[in-house]
Motif scaffolding. Structure first.
Motif, PDB file in Angstrom:
ATOM      1  N   ALA A  33       0.895  -1.163   0.000  1.00 36.00           N
ATOM      2  CA  ALA A  33       0.000   0.000   0.000  1.00 36.00           C
ATOM      3  C   ALA A  33       0.933   1.213   0.000  1.00 36.00           C
ATOM      4  CB  ALA A  33      -0.885  -0.022   1.237  1.00 36.00           C
ATOM      5  N   LYS A  34       0.635   2.195  -0.835  1.00 33.11           N
ATOM      6  CA  LYS A  34       1.557   3.322  -1.053  1.00 33.11           C
ATOM      7  C   LYS A  34       1.987   3.990   0.256  1.00 33.11           C
ATOM      8  CE  LYS A  34       1.958   7.530  -3.756  1.00 33.11           C
ATOM      9  NZ  LYS A  34       1.188   8.711  -4.056  1.00 33.11           N
ATOM     10  N   GLU A  35       1.034   4.243   1.147  1.00 31.98           N
ATOM     11  CA  GLU A  35       1.387   4.957   2.383  1.00 31.98           C
ATOM     12  C   GLU A  35       2.106   4.075   3.407  1.00 31.98           C
ATOM     13  OE1 GLU A  35       1.685   7.911   2.221  1.00 31.98           O
ATOM     14  OE2 GLU A  35       0.167   8.640   0.843  1.00 31.98           O
ATOM     15  N   VAL A  36       1.956   2.759   3.306  1.00 30.36           N
ATOM     16  CA  VAL A  36       2.752   1.862   4.164  1.00 30.36           C
ATOM     17  C   VAL A  36       4.218   1.956   3.749  1.00 30.36           C
ATOM     18  CG1 VAL A  36       3.238  -0.549   4.764  1.00 30.36           C
ATOM     19  CG2 VAL A  36       0.870   0.252   4.702  1.00 30.36           C
ATOM     20  N   LEU A  37       4.455   1.908   2.442  1.00 31.45           N
ATOM     21  CA  LEU A  37       5.828   1.987   1.942  1.00 31.45           C
ATOM     22  C   LEU A  37       6.451   3.340   2.316  1.00 31.45           C
ATOM     23  CD1 LEU A  37       8.138   0.717   0.337  1.00 31.45           C
ATOM     24  CD2 LEU A  37       7.095   1.617  -1.758  1.00 31.45           C
ATOM     25  N   TYR A  38       5.672   4.414   2.184  1.00 35.75           N
ATOM     26  CA  TYR A  38       6.177   5.744   2.563  1.00 35.75           C
ATOM     27  C   TYR A  38       6.559   5.759   4.047  1.00 35.75           C
ATOM     28  CZ  TYR A  38       6.426  10.776   3.347  1.00 35.75           C
ATOM     29  OH  TYR A  38       6.869  12.038   3.699  1.00 35.75           O
ATOM     30  N   ALA A  39       5.710   5.187   4.896  1.00 33.71           N
ATOM     31  CA  ALA A  39       5.958   5.164   6.349  1.00 33.71           C
ATOM     32  C   ALA A  39       7.235   4.390   6.681  1.00 33.71           C
ATOM     33  CB  ALA A  39       4.759   4.556   7.074  1.00 33.71           C
ATOM     34  N   ILE A  40       7.434   3.258   6.009  1.00 33.51           N
ATOM     35  CA  ILE A  40       8.647   2.450   6.232  1.00 33.51           C
ATOM     36  C   ILE A  40       9.886   3.245   5.808  1.00 33.51           C
ATOM     37  CG2 ILE A  40       9.903   0.378   5.440  1.00 33.51           C
ATOM     38  CD1 ILE A  40       7.081  -0.986   5.222  1.00 33.51           C
ATOM     39  N   ARG A  41       9.773   3.906   4.656  1.00 34.95           N
ATOM     40  CA  ARG A  41      10.908   4.716   4.170  1.00 34.95           C
ATOM     41  C   ARG A  41      11.223   5.852   5.152  1.00 34.95           C
ATOM     42  NH1 ARG A  41       8.923   4.735  -2.181  1.00 34.95           N
ATOM     43  NH2 ARG A  41      10.216   2.984  -2.830  1.00 34.95           N
ATOM     44  N   MET A  42      10.188   6.469   5.702  1.00 23.58           N
ATOM     45  CA  MET A  42      10.396   7.557   6.676  1.00 23.58           C
ATOM     46  C   MET A  42      11.124   7.026   7.916  1.00 23.58           C
ATOM     47  SD  MET A  42       9.345  10.633   5.765  1.00 23.58           S
ATOM     48  CE  MET A  42       9.059  11.451   7.336  1.00 23.58           C
ATOM     49  N   THR A  43      10.688   5.883   8.421  1.00 24.72           N
ATOM     50  CA  THR A  43      11.329   5.298   9.608  1.00 24.72           C
ATOM     51  C   THR A  43      12.781   4.940   9.305  1.00 24.72           C
ATOM     52  OG1 THR A  43       9.275   4.473  10.574  1.00 24.72           O
ATOM     53  CG2 THR A  43      11.275   3.310  11.188  1.00 24.72           C
ATOM     54  N   ASP A  44      13.006   4.287   8.169  1.00 25.46           N
ATOM     55  CA  ASP A  44      14.381   3.886   7.803  1.00 25.46           C
ATOM     56  C   ASP A  44      15.293   5.105   7.665  1.00 25.46           C
ATOM     57  OD1 ASP A  44      13.569   1.259   7.805  1.00 25.46           O
ATOM     58  OD2 ASP A  44      13.493   1.057   5.617  1.00 25.46           O
ATOM     59  N   LYS A  45      14.769   6.160   7.019  1.00 24.47           N
ATOM     60  CA  LYS A  45      15.581   7.369   6.807  1.00 24.47           C
ATOM     61  C   LYS A  45      15.867   8.057   8.141  1.00 24.47           C
ATOM     62  CE  LYS A  45      16.761   8.564   3.374  1.00 24.47           C
ATOM     63  NZ  LYS A  45      18.037   8.124   2.765  1.00 24.47           N
ATOM     64  N   LEU A  46      14.861   8.116   9.018  1.00 26.43           N
ATOM     65  CA  LEU A  46      15.074   8.723  10.339  1.00 26.43           C
ATOM     66  C   LEU A  46      16.133   7.945  11.115  1.00 26.43           C
ATOM     67  CD1 LEU A  46      14.229  10.796  12.542  1.00 26.43           C
ATOM     68  CD2 LEU A  46      12.619   9.055  13.360  1.00 26.43           C
ATOM     69  N   ASN A  47      16.061   6.619  11.059  1.00 21.91           N
ATOM     70  CA  ASN A  47      17.027   5.785  11.786  1.00 21.91           C
ATOM     71  C   ASN A  47      18.459   6.028  11.330  1.00 21.91           C
ATOM     72  OD1 ASN A  47      14.941   4.687  13.242  1.00 21.91           O
ATOM     73  ND2 ASN A  47      14.881   2.761  12.117  1.00 21.91           N
ATOM     74  N   SER A  48      18.642   6.287  10.034  1.00 19.79           N
ATOM     75  CA  SER A  48      20.009   6.529   9.555  1.00 19.79           C
ATOM     76  C   SER A  48      20.423   7.986   9.738  1.00 19.79           C
ATOM     77  CB  SER A  48      20.161   6.103   8.092  1.00 19.79           C
ATOM     78  OG  SER A  48      19.312   6.871   7.269  1.00 19.79           O
ATOM     79  N   PHE A  49      19.472   8.918   9.609  1.00 18.89           N
ATOM     80  CA  PHE A  49      19.792  10.350   9.676  1.00 18.89           C
ATOM     81  C   PHE A  49      19.903  10.855  11.117  1.00 18.89           C
ATOM     82  CE2 PHE A  49      18.366  14.856   9.721  1.00 18.89           C
ATOM     83  CZ  PHE A  49      19.383  15.397   8.952  1.00 18.89           C
ATOM     84  N   ALA A  50      18.988  10.384  11.974  1.00 24.24           N
ATOM     85  CA  ALA A  50      18.967  10.857  13.373  1.00 24.24           C
ATOM     86  C   ALA A  50      18.676   9.678  14.304  1.00 24.24           C
ATOM     87  CB  ALA A  50      17.917  11.953  13.541  1.00 24.24           C
ATOM     88  N   PRO A  51      19.653   8.771  14.459  1.00 31.60           N
ATOM     89  CA  PRO A  51      19.417   7.545  15.230  1.00 31.60           C
ATOM     90  C   PRO A  51      19.041   7.774  16.693  1.00 31.60           C
ATOM     91  CG  PRO A  51      21.738   7.746  14.617  1.00 31.60           C
ATOM     92  CD  PRO A  51      21.004   8.818  13.889  1.00 31.60           C
ATOM     93  N   ASP A  52      19.318   8.950  17.220  1.00 27.32           N
ATOM     94  CA  ASP A  52      18.971   9.233  18.622  1.00 27.32           C
ATOM     95  C   ASP A  52      17.669  10.024  18.750  1.00 27.32           C
ATOM     96  OD1 ASP A  52      21.324   7.970  19.451  1.00 27.32           O
ATOM     97  OD2 ASP A  52      22.482   9.806  19.169  1.00 27.32           O
TER      98      ASP A  52
END
Length: 196
Positions: A33-52
């Motif tokens: 589902a388009k917004e599920v994929l967007y949500a996963i990408r947001m979480t993954d990007k946050l984890n790499s960009f601002a892990p704390d």
């Protein structure tokens, strides 16, 4: 990044709500589902960009577009005023939807209010967490959505969009953007935008 049981439960409920999205996207051979994929990408990007990042920021990243398809762009006037009204209404809608879910999970009012504050992008450039969210949104857009988006618009319009995106980002966000795996054509457009 540490995760609490409440955070996992909220993520599950956010994703379950987003699974109702009738719009689908195929990525790496799997359909989402388009917004599920967007949500996963947001979480993954946050984890790499601002892990704390705080729990509130983690929650906000996961529900950034929650149930977005329920308020369609074409139900507003197709001009700048209509676009801005749609964006404003979406922010409030996302904050309300997320708040209902966070309440059922057992989050306190302060956390729910903080997530709403971040979803509504308040105090951009002044509030560090709002800025982190904006950086992550811009990075996800540039890495995953700019390329298909670029096929629909003129070079002049794309350069304008890139310049606006760049202005919204922090120095750290801009540095991360220059390291994204963009195509040669996208990199060329970024280069032109930054010279302008």
């Amino acid at each position: 990044m540490a995760t609490s049981d409440k955070l996992k439960k909220a993520f599950d409920l956010f994703d379950k709500a987003n699974e109702q999205d009738p719009n689908k996207e195929v990525y790496n051979g799997s359909e989402y589902a388009k917004e599920v994929l967007y949500a996963i990408r947001m979480t993954d990007k946050l984890n790499s960009f601002a892990p704390d990042a705080s729990e509130a920021v983690q929650l906000t990243a996961r529900c950034q577009h929650i149930c977005r398809w329920e308020i369609s762009r074409d139900s507003y006037e197709m001009n700048r005023t209509g676009y801005l009204k749609w964006r404003q209404d979406l922010k409030k809608f996302h904050a309300d939807k997320a708040g209902e879910i966070l309440k059922t999970v057992g989050y306190d009012k302060d956390t729910i209010d903080n997530v709403a504050f971040l979803l509504e992008k308040k105090q951009l450039k002044k509030n560090e967490e709002t800025q982190t969210m904006e950086d992550v949104i811009c990075l996800v857009f540039l890495e995953f959505y700019f390329e298909p988006f670029a096929k629909k618009y003129s070079e002049e319009k794309l350069i304008d969009i890139l310049q606006k995106t760049w202005r919204k980002m922090s120095k750290k966000g801009q540095e991360a953007a220059l390291k994204l795996p963009l195509s040669e054509s996208s990199l060329a457009l970024v280069g032109k935008a930054l010279q302008g």
